[in-house]
Design a protein around this motif. Structure first.
Motif, PDB file in Angstrom:
ATOM      1  N   VAL A  22      -6.305 -14.243   6.154  1.00  0.00           N
ATOM      2  CA  VAL A  22      -6.989 -13.351   5.229  1.00  0.00           C
ATOM      3  C   VAL A  22      -6.535 -13.653   3.806  1.00  0.00           C
ATOM      4  O   VAL A  22      -5.377 -14.016   3.574  1.00  0.00           O
ATOM      5  CB  VAL A  22      -6.695 -11.882   5.601  1.00  0.00           C
ATOM      6  N   SER A  23      -7.419 -13.521   2.829  1.00  0.00           N
ATOM      7  CA  SER A  23      -7.053 -13.795   1.444  1.00  0.00           C
ATOM      8  C   SER A  23      -6.230 -12.644   0.872  1.00  0.00           C
ATOM      9  O   SER A  23      -6.367 -11.488   1.309  1.00  0.00           O
ATOM     10  CB  SER A  23      -8.308 -13.995   0.588  1.00  0.00           C
ATOM     11  N   PRO A  24      -5.372 -12.920  -0.101  1.00  0.00           N
ATOM     12  CA  PRO A  24      -4.617 -11.835  -0.742  1.00  0.00           C
ATOM     13  C   PRO A  24      -5.531 -10.755  -1.323  1.00  0.00           C
ATOM     14  O   PRO A  24      -5.244  -9.563  -1.210  1.00  0.00           O
ATOM     15  CB  PRO A  24      -3.836 -12.558  -1.838  1.00  0.00           C
ATOM     16  N   LYS A  25      -6.632 -11.163  -1.936  1.00  0.00           N
ATOM     17  CA  LYS A  25      -7.554 -10.204  -2.538  1.00  0.00           C
ATOM     18  C   LYS A  25      -8.117  -9.259  -1.491  1.00  0.00           C
ATOM     19  O   LYS A  25      -8.181  -8.031  -1.708  1.00  0.00           O
ATOM     20  CB  LYS A  25      -8.691 -10.945  -3.240  1.00  0.00           C
ATOM     21  N   TYR A  26      -8.504  -9.786  -0.339  1.00  0.00           N
ATOM     22  CA  TYR A  26      -9.087  -8.957   0.715  1.00  0.00           C
ATOM     23  C   TYR A  26      -8.046  -7.989   1.268  1.00  0.00           C
ATOM     24  O   TYR A  26      -8.329  -6.804   1.489  1.00  0.00           O
ATOM     25  CB  TYR A  26      -9.640  -9.843   1.830  1.00  0.00           C
ATOM     26  N   LEU A  27      -6.829  -8.487   1.482  1.00  0.00           N
ATOM     27  CA  LEU A  27      -5.786  -7.616   2.012  1.00  0.00           C
ATOM     28  C   LEU A  27      -5.462  -6.491   1.036  1.00  0.00           C
ATOM     29  O   LEU A  27      -5.264  -5.336   1.436  1.00  0.00           O
ATOM     30  CB  LEU A  27      -4.517  -8.425   2.312  1.00  0.00           C
ATOM     31  N   LYS A  28      -5.434  -6.790  -0.252  1.00  0.00           N
ATOM     32  CA  LYS A  28      -5.153  -5.762  -1.257  1.00  0.00           C
ATOM     33  C   LYS A  28      -6.281  -4.738  -1.342  1.00  0.00           C
ATOM     34  O   LYS A  28      -6.048  -3.578  -1.678  1.00  0.00           O
ATOM     35  CB  LYS A  28      -4.907  -6.407  -2.619  1.00  0.00           C
ATOM     36  N   GLN A  29      -7.506  -5.150  -1.028  1.00  0.00           N
ATOM     37  CA  GLN A  29      -8.609  -4.196  -0.985  1.00  0.00           C
ATOM     38  C   GLN A  29      -8.472  -3.277   0.223  1.00  0.00           C
ATOM     39  O   GLN A  29      -8.835  -2.106   0.168  1.00  0.00           O
ATOM     40  CB  GLN A  29      -9.943  -4.950  -0.933  1.00  0.00           C
ATOM     41  N   GLU A  30      -7.926  -3.797   1.317  1.00  0.00           N
ATOM     42  CA  GLU A  30      -7.677  -2.977   2.505  1.00  0.00           C
ATOM     43  C   GLU A  30      -6.542  -1.993   2.260  1.00  0.00           C
ATOM     44  O   GLU A  30      -6.614  -0.830   2.671  1.00  0.00           O
ATOM     45  CB  GLU A  30      -7.282  -3.873   3.689  1.00  0.00           C
ATOM     46  N   GLU A  31      -5.475  -2.473   1.627  1.00  0.00           N
ATOM     47  CA  GLU A  31      -4.265  -1.680   1.402  1.00  0.00           C
ATOM     48  C   GLU A  31      -4.062  -1.535  -0.102  1.00  0.00           C
ATOM     49  O   GLU A  31      -3.228  -2.202  -0.712  1.00  0.00           O
ATOM     50  CB  GLU A  31      -3.060  -2.356   2.060  1.00  0.00           C
ATOM     51  N   THR A  32      -4.858  -0.650  -0.712  1.00  0.00           N
ATOM     52  CA  THR A  32      -4.900  -0.536  -2.169  1.00  0.00           C
ATOM     53  C   THR A  32      -3.664   0.168  -2.711  1.00  0.00           C
ATOM     54  O   THR A  32      -3.212   1.176  -2.170  1.00  0.00           O
ATOM     55  CB  THR A  32      -6.155   0.251  -2.595  1.00  0.00           C
ATOM     56  N   ILE A  33      -3.163  -0.336  -3.807  1.00  0.00           N
ATOM     57  CA  ILE A  33      -2.000   0.265  -4.442  1.00  0.00           C
ATOM     58  C   ILE A  33      -2.420   1.518  -5.209  1.00  0.00           C
ATOM     59  O   ILE A  33      -3.445   1.539  -5.888  1.00  0.00           O
ATOM     60  CB  ILE A  33      -1.303  -0.758  -5.378  1.00  0.00           C
ATOM     61  N   SER A  34      -1.640   2.575  -5.078  1.00  0.00           N
ATOM     62  CA  SER A  34      -1.948   3.848  -5.741  1.00  0.00           C
ATOM     63  C   SER A  34      -1.344   3.877  -7.141  1.00  0.00           C
ATOM     64  O   SER A  34      -0.478   3.066  -7.493  1.00  0.00           O
ATOM     65  CB  SER A  34      -1.372   5.003  -4.924  1.00  0.00           C
ATOM     66  N   ASP A  35      -1.774   4.854  -7.948  1.00  0.00           N
ATOM     67  CA  ASP A  35      -1.208   5.006  -9.291  1.00  0.00           C
ATOM     68  C   ASP A  35       0.285   5.327  -9.219  1.00  0.00           C
ATOM     69  O   ASP A  35       1.074   4.847 -10.042  1.00  0.00           O
ATOM     70  CB  ASP A  35      -1.945   6.112 -10.054  1.00  0.00           C
ATOM     71  N   LEU A  36       0.675   6.123  -8.225  1.00  0.00           N
ATOM     72  CA  LEU A  36       2.089   6.462  -8.064  1.00  0.00           C
ATOM     73  C   LEU A  36       2.906   5.220  -7.752  1.00  0.00           C
ATOM     74  O   LEU A  36       3.999   5.010  -8.303  1.00  0.00           O
ATOM     75  CB  LEU A  36       2.263   7.493  -6.949  1.00  0.00           C
ATOM     76  N   ALA A  37       2.388   4.363  -6.862  1.00  0.00           N
ATOM     77  CA  ALA A  37       3.099   3.137  -6.515  1.00  0.00           C
ATOM     78  C   ALA A  37       3.209   2.210  -7.718  1.00  0.00           C
ATOM     79  O   ALA A  37       4.251   1.576  -7.936  1.00  0.00           O
ATOM     80  CB  ALA A  37       2.390   2.427  -5.360  1.00  0.00           C
ATOM     81  N   VAL A  38       2.148   2.141  -8.519  1.00  0.00           N
ATOM     82  CA  VAL A  38       2.182   1.325  -9.741  1.00  0.00           C
ATOM     83  C   VAL A  38       3.296   1.795 -10.662  1.00  0.00           C
ATOM     84  O   VAL A  38       4.081   1.000 -11.190  1.00  0.00           O
ATOM     85  CB  VAL A  38       0.820   1.357 -10.467  1.00  0.00           C
ATOM     86  N   ARG A  39       3.392   3.104 -10.847  1.00  0.00           N
ATOM     87  CA  ARG A  39       4.441   3.654 -11.724  1.00  0.00           C
ATOM     88  C   ARG A  39       5.830   3.357 -11.168  1.00  0.00           C
ATOM     89  O   ARG A  39       6.759   3.041 -11.920  1.00  0.00           O
ATOM     90  CB  ARG A  39       4.244   5.160 -11.909  1.00  0.00           C
ATOM     91  N   THR A  40       5.978   3.483  -9.846  1.00  0.00           N
ATOM     92  CA  THR A  40       7.273   3.191  -9.230  1.00  0.00           C
ATOM     93  C   THR A  40       7.709   1.764  -9.522  1.00  0.00           C
ATOM     94  O   THR A  40       8.846   1.512  -9.933  1.00  0.00           O
ATOM     95  CB  THR A  40       7.210   3.398  -7.704  1.00  0.00           C
ATOM     96  N   VAL A  41       6.800   0.820  -9.323  1.00  0.00           N
ATOM     97  CA  VAL A  41       7.131  -0.593  -9.505  1.00  0.00           C
ATOM     98  C   VAL A  41       7.419  -0.897 -10.973  1.00  0.00           C
ATOM     99  O   VAL A  41       8.443  -1.521 -11.302  1.00  0.00           O
ATOM    100  CB  VAL A  41       5.999  -1.492  -8.964  1.00  0.00           C
ATOM    101  N   ILE A  42       6.527  -0.458 -11.858  1.00  0.00           N
ATOM    102  CA  ILE A  42       6.714  -0.772 -13.281  1.00  0.00           C
ATOM    103  C   ILE A  42       7.994  -0.149 -13.822  1.00  0.00           C
ATOM    104  O   ILE A  42       8.792  -0.819 -14.496  1.00  0.00           O
ATOM    105  CB  ILE A  42       5.489  -0.307 -14.094  1.00  0.00           C
ATOM    106  N   ASN A  43       8.205   1.124 -13.537  1.00  0.00           N
ATOM    107  CA  ASN A  43       9.381   1.813 -14.085  1.00  0.00           C
ATOM    108  C   ASN A  43      10.686   1.214 -13.552  1.00  0.00           C
ATOM    109  O   ASN A  43      11.661   1.065 -14.300  1.00  0.00           O
ATOM    110  CB  ASN A  43       9.311   3.308 -13.769  1.00  0.00           C
TER     111      ASN A  43
END
Length: 357
Positions: A22-43
């Protein structure tokens, strides 16, 4: 002259089969990152960078199982660690060790991504899905994650959920991994070689800071040339070697001298496992206590510590009958249990807090 009708194949002679992934893009569409997860990673990435530059005085604690093999146990551990991290966050930045890929000296289980069913079926597509789901759940708890990246294509599938990456002792010398590190989006720790050599890690840090062009894949899974800018956030991880541990004050002083001579930031992390505990998980506390004492004595060049820890102590062999596996016990290197983990982290927090008063 060979007859064309009897000509032997010239490639894939020892390849049993190839299976599309499976392509990375397709897998990320299946398991989408949330806004909370984005903040966790960036911070958490930004906090780690501030610690590496000395702008923040907290100590990075990378703690968790030697390897993840049971998603249920991994998430139970993550919930416990999240609660503990909140209690010590003024002095310690706790990052969960979430390792899915295991380099082997010869052969053995290669990790959850490679063999998620623990039975040599190598269902890598499922392994990537499970791995990404685990990382998403951990990030949604607000807990940062660290991993070791072994396969150069793996980052396209999970790197957006990782706060800190390690390049292992067996791969620090690899040009492929140095090039990969030059394009990663998070700080990268390079472990000294299995023989204890620091030079391979220092060379890796220098290489990863430079621009590179190498073969890889893009988000569509298409083979491509990856052109990188270089990653300035490399740091040294000391894990001991064949000659023994390397966390003594003398060893740390030598490491800092070598970093300064190479014009690299004088910051380092100590791995309390592996040769620094003489490969005995029960001795990790000796390295931990010594490094905390050195930090309290004024060595702020120690910016982090690593512990191999699980819900329950020890390790066990992987057997064909998976029902026989003990819950929360490592199937790779031995780990300390949760009770000792909590005690070590709370004790370090108490000592660091007292010193700041």
């Amino acid at each position: 002259m060979l007859d064309s009708s009897t000509r032997q194949p010239l490639q894939d002679v020892h390849v049993r089969e190839t299976v599309p992934l499976v392509s990375p893009k397709y897998l990320k569409q299946e398991e989408t990152i949330s806004d909370l997860a984005v903040r966790t990673v960036i911070n958490s990435r930004e906090s780690i960078k501030r610690i590496l530059t000395g702008k923040e005085s907290r100590l990075i604690i990378v703690v968790g199982p030697c390897s993840i093999h049971d998603p249920v146990a991994a998430l139970e551990y993550a919930r416990k660690l999240k609660d503990l991290a909140a209690r010590v966050e003024d002095k310690l930045l706790v990052v969960m060790r979430v390792y899915f890929e295991k380099p082997r000296t010869t052969v053995g289980w290669k990790g959850l991504i490679n063999d998620p069913h623990l039975n040599d079926t190598f269902d890598i597509a499922t392994g990537l899905r499970i791995g990404r789901r685990i990382l998403l759940e951990i990030a949604n708890m607000g807990l940062p994650a660290a991993t070791e990246l072994l396969e150069p294509i793996t980052p396209q599938y999970i790197a957006d959920l990782i706060a800190l990456t390690a390049i292992g002792a067996r791969t620090t010398e690899s040009p492929t991994h140095r090039q990969m590190a030059s394009g990663l989006s998070m700080p990268v720790g390079f472990k000294n070689g299995t023989d204890g050599s620091l030079q391979v890690a220092i060379d890796a840090m220098l290489a990863a800071r430079s621009q590179h062009s190498f073969l890889g894949i893009d988000s569509e899974g298409q083979t491509c040339i990856v052109n990188t800018n270089g990653n300035p956030w490399g740091f040294l991880i000391l894990r001991g070697g064949r000659s023994g541990p390397n966390y003594s004050p003398e060893s740390l002083a030598d490491s800092l001298t070598r970093l300064n001579n190479a014009k690299l930031p004088p910051r380092l992390m100590v791995d309390c496992s592996h040769a620094n505990s003489n490969k005995d998980y029960r001795l990790q506390h000796t390295c931990w206590d010594d490094c905390i004492a050195q930090r309290l004595a004024g060595n702020t060049n120690i910016v982090g510590l690593m512990l191999e820890s699980n819900l329950n102590p020890g390790n066990q062999s992987l057997t064909a009958d998976l029902k026989q596996l003990q819950y929360g016990v490592s199937i790779t290197d031995g780990c300390i249990g949760w009770e000792e983990t909590e005690q070590l982290i709370l004790s370090a927090h108490e000592k660091l807090s007292a010193a700041a008063e």
